[in-house]
Design a protein around this motif. Structure first.
Motif, PDB file in Angstrom:
ATOM      1  N   GLY A  88       0.780  -1.227   0.000  1.00  0.00           N
ATOM      2  CA  GLY A  88       0.000   0.000   0.000  1.00  0.00           C
ATOM      3  C   GLY A  88       0.815   1.283   0.000  1.00  0.00           C
ATOM      4  N   LYS A  89       2.138   1.176  -0.043  1.00  0.00           N
ATOM      5  CA  LYS A  89       3.009   2.348  -0.079  1.00  0.00           C
ATOM      6  C   LYS A  89       3.704   2.411  -1.425  1.00  0.00           C
ATOM      7  N   GLN A  90       3.972   3.623  -1.885  1.00  0.00           N
ATOM      8  CA  GLN A  90       4.648   3.791  -3.162  1.00  0.00           C
ATOM      9  C   GLN A  90       6.085   4.235  -2.943  1.00  0.00           C
ATOM     10  N   TYR A  91       6.966   3.706  -3.791  1.00  0.00           N
ATOM     11  CA  TYR A  91       8.389   4.000  -3.741  1.00  0.00           C
ATOM     12  C   TYR A  91       8.861   4.328  -5.153  1.00  0.00           C
ATOM     13  N   THR A  92       9.946   5.074  -5.251  1.00  0.00           N
ATOM     14  CA  THR A  92      10.610   5.270  -6.534  1.00  0.00           C
ATOM     15  C   THR A  92      11.990   4.658  -6.444  1.00  0.00           C
ATOM     16  N   VAL A  93      12.458   4.100  -7.555  1.00  0.00           N
ATOM     17  CA  VAL A  93      13.792   3.520  -7.604  1.00  0.00           C
ATOM     18  C   VAL A  93      14.780   4.683  -7.605  1.00  0.00           C
ATOM     19  N   ASP A  94      15.607   4.737  -6.566  1.00  0.00           N
ATOM     20  CA  ASP A  94      16.563   5.825  -6.411  1.00  0.00           C
ATOM     21  C   ASP A  94      17.946   5.436  -6.941  1.00  0.00           C
ATOM     22  N   THR A  95      18.382   4.235  -6.624  1.00  0.00           N
ATOM     23  CA  THR A  95      19.711   3.783  -7.017  1.00  0.00           C
ATOM     24  C   THR A  95      19.616   2.382  -7.601  1.00  0.00           C
ATOM     25  N   VAL A  96      20.247   2.186  -8.750  1.00  0.00           N
ATOM     26  CA  VAL A  96      20.336   0.874  -9.390  1.00  0.00           C
ATOM     27  C   VAL A  96      21.760   0.391  -9.194  1.00  0.00           C
ATOM     28  N   GLU A  97      21.904  -0.722  -8.481  1.00  0.00           N
ATOM     29  CA  GLU A  97      23.247  -1.261  -8.241  1.00  0.00           C
ATOM     30  C   GLU A  97      23.595  -2.276  -9.323  1.00  0.00           C
ATOM     31  N   ASP A  98      24.711  -2.067  -9.990  1.00  0.00           N
ATOM     32  CA  ASP A  98      25.154  -2.963 -11.055  1.00  0.00           C
ATOM     33  C   ASP A  98      25.670  -4.257 -10.446  1.00  0.00           C
ATOM     34  N   ARG A  99      25.001  -5.367 -10.748  1.00  0.00           N
ATOM     35  CA  ARG A  99      25.369  -6.671 -10.194  1.00  0.00           C
ATOM     36  C   ARG A  99      25.477  -7.677 -11.332  1.00  0.00           C
ATOM     37  N   GLU A 100      26.437  -7.502 -12.181  1.00  0.00           N
ATOM     38  CA  GLU A 100      26.589  -8.380 -13.333  1.00  0.00           C
ATOM     39  C   GLU A 100      27.030  -9.787 -12.954  1.00  0.00           C
ATOM     40  N   TYR A 101      27.424 -10.007 -11.716  1.00  0.00           N
ATOM     41  CA  TYR A 101      27.853 -11.327 -11.264  1.00  0.00           C
ATOM     42  C   TYR A 101      26.691 -12.180 -10.756  1.00  0.00           C
ATOM     43  N   SER A 102      25.469 -11.611 -10.683  1.00  0.00           N
ATOM     44  CA  SER A 102      24.332 -12.303 -10.095  1.00  0.00           C
ATOM     45  C   SER A 102      23.093 -12.164 -10.962  1.00  0.00           C
ATOM     46  N   ASP A 103      22.179 -13.117 -10.829  1.00  0.00           N
ATOM     47  CA  ASP A 103      20.917 -13.046 -11.555  1.00  0.00           C
ATOM     48  C   ASP A 103      19.863 -12.250 -10.775  1.00  0.00           C
ATOM     49  N   ILE A 104      20.199 -11.783  -9.576  1.00  0.00           N
ATOM     50  CA  ILE A 104      19.309 -10.976  -8.749  1.00  0.00           C
ATOM     51  C   ILE A 104      19.796  -9.531  -8.763  1.00  0.00           C
ATOM     52  N   ASN A 105      18.881  -8.601  -8.989  1.00  0.00           N
ATOM     53  CA  ASN A 105      19.209  -7.171  -9.040  1.00  0.00           C
ATOM     54  C   ASN A 105      18.884  -6.523  -7.703  1.00  0.00           C
ATOM     55  N   LYS A 106      19.659  -5.478  -7.355  1.00  0.00           N
ATOM     56  CA  LYS A 106      19.459  -4.763  -6.096  1.00  0.00           C
ATOM     57  C   LYS A 106      19.137  -3.299  -6.392  1.00  0.00           C
ATOM     58  N   TYR A 107      18.068  -2.801  -5.748  1.00  0.00           N
ATOM     59  CA  TYR A 107      17.630  -1.423  -5.947  1.00  0.00           C
ATOM     60  C   TYR A 107      17.374  -0.768  -4.595  1.00  0.00           C
ATOM     61  N   LEU A 108      17.758   0.491  -4.459  1.00  0.00           N
ATOM     62  CA  LEU A 108      17.407   1.281  -3.281  1.00  0.00           C
ATOM     63  C   LEU A 108      16.174   2.098  -3.634  1.00  0.00           C
ATOM     64  N   LEU A 109      15.144   1.996  -2.788  1.00  0.00           N
ATOM     65  CA  LEU A 109      13.858   2.630  -3.052  1.00  0.00           C
ATOM     66  C   LEU A 109      13.610   3.740  -2.046  1.00  0.00           C
ATOM     67  N   LYS A 110      13.154   4.895  -2.531  1.00  0.00           N
ATOM     68  CA  LYS A 110      12.761   6.016  -1.684  1.00  0.00           C
ATOM     69  C   LYS A 110      11.239   6.022  -1.591  1.00  0.00           C
ATOM     70  N   LYS A 111      10.725   6.167  -0.360  1.00  0.00           N
ATOM     71  CA  LYS A 111       9.278   6.208  -0.175  1.00  0.00           C
ATOM     72  C   LYS A 111       8.731   7.514  -0.741  1.00  0.00           C
ATOM     73  N   VAL A 112       7.619   7.414  -1.440  1.00  0.00           N
ATOM     74  CA  VAL A 112       6.955   8.587  -1.998  1.00  0.00           C
ATOM     75  C   VAL A 112       5.961   9.086  -0.953  1.00  0.00           C
ATOM     76  N   ASN A 113       6.084  10.336  -0.577  1.00  0.00           N
ATOM     77  CA  ASN A 113       5.162  10.943   0.383  1.00  0.00           C
ATOM     78  C   ASN A 113       4.001  11.558  -0.385  1.00  0.00           C
ATOM     79  N   VAL A 114       2.852  10.911  -0.299  1.00  0.00           N
ATOM     80  CA  VAL A 114       1.652  11.388  -0.979  1.00  0.00           C
ATOM     81  C   VAL A 114       0.864  12.249  -0.009  1.00  0.00           C
ATOM     82  N   SER A 115       0.645  13.502  -0.377  1.00  0.00           N
ATOM     83  CA  SER A 115      -0.095  14.414   0.512  1.00  0.00           C
ATOM     84  C   SER A 115      -1.556  14.452   0.167  1.00  0.00           C
TER      85      SER A 115
END
Length: 112
Positions: free
Chosen positions: A85-112
């Motif tokens: 029920g919360k919205q986030y935007t992808v802030d940082t995309v971490e390059d992980r070419e050694y793995s089949d799993i991707n890592k992303y840092l998400l910032k919470k979107v403050n909806v007023s």
């Protein structure tokens, strides 16, 4: 470089989330603008809180409400993610070419 396959391990911990793909809209045959509804794509991933160490290192850029996402899906910076029920935007995309799993840092979107 050898690529590690963590997808099988992650499958056990994955939870559903929604990728909200924006749409620009269109004009009908009379030229009237019809705003589009964003497309909602169901995906699977694993969410973790952003570590306290990273919160301190970034000088307050990340908060307790932000999340780290591990997923096999591909995302880009500024993509919109909806989780529990919360919205986030992808802030940082971490390059992980050694793995089949991707890592992303998400910032919470403050909806007023």
């Amino acid at each position: 470089m050898r690529k590690f396959s963590f997808g099988g391990i992650m499958r056990k911990y994955n939870v559903p989330y929604v990728f909200v793909r924006p749409d620009t809209g269109r004009r009908d045959e009379d030229g009237v603008w019809i705003p589009a509804e964003p497309e909602r794509v169901a995906l699977q991933g694993h969410f973790q809180p952003v570590s306290a160490k990273l919160q301190m290192e970034e000088g307050g850029r990340y908060t307790e409400e932000d999340r780290t996402l591990y997923t096999a899906a591909k995302h880009s910076t500024a993509d919109r993610i909806e989780y529990q029920g919360k919205q986030y935007t992808v802030d940082t995309v971490e390059d992980r070419e050694y793995s089949d799993i991707n890592k992303y840092l998400l910032k919470k979107v403050n909806v007023s």
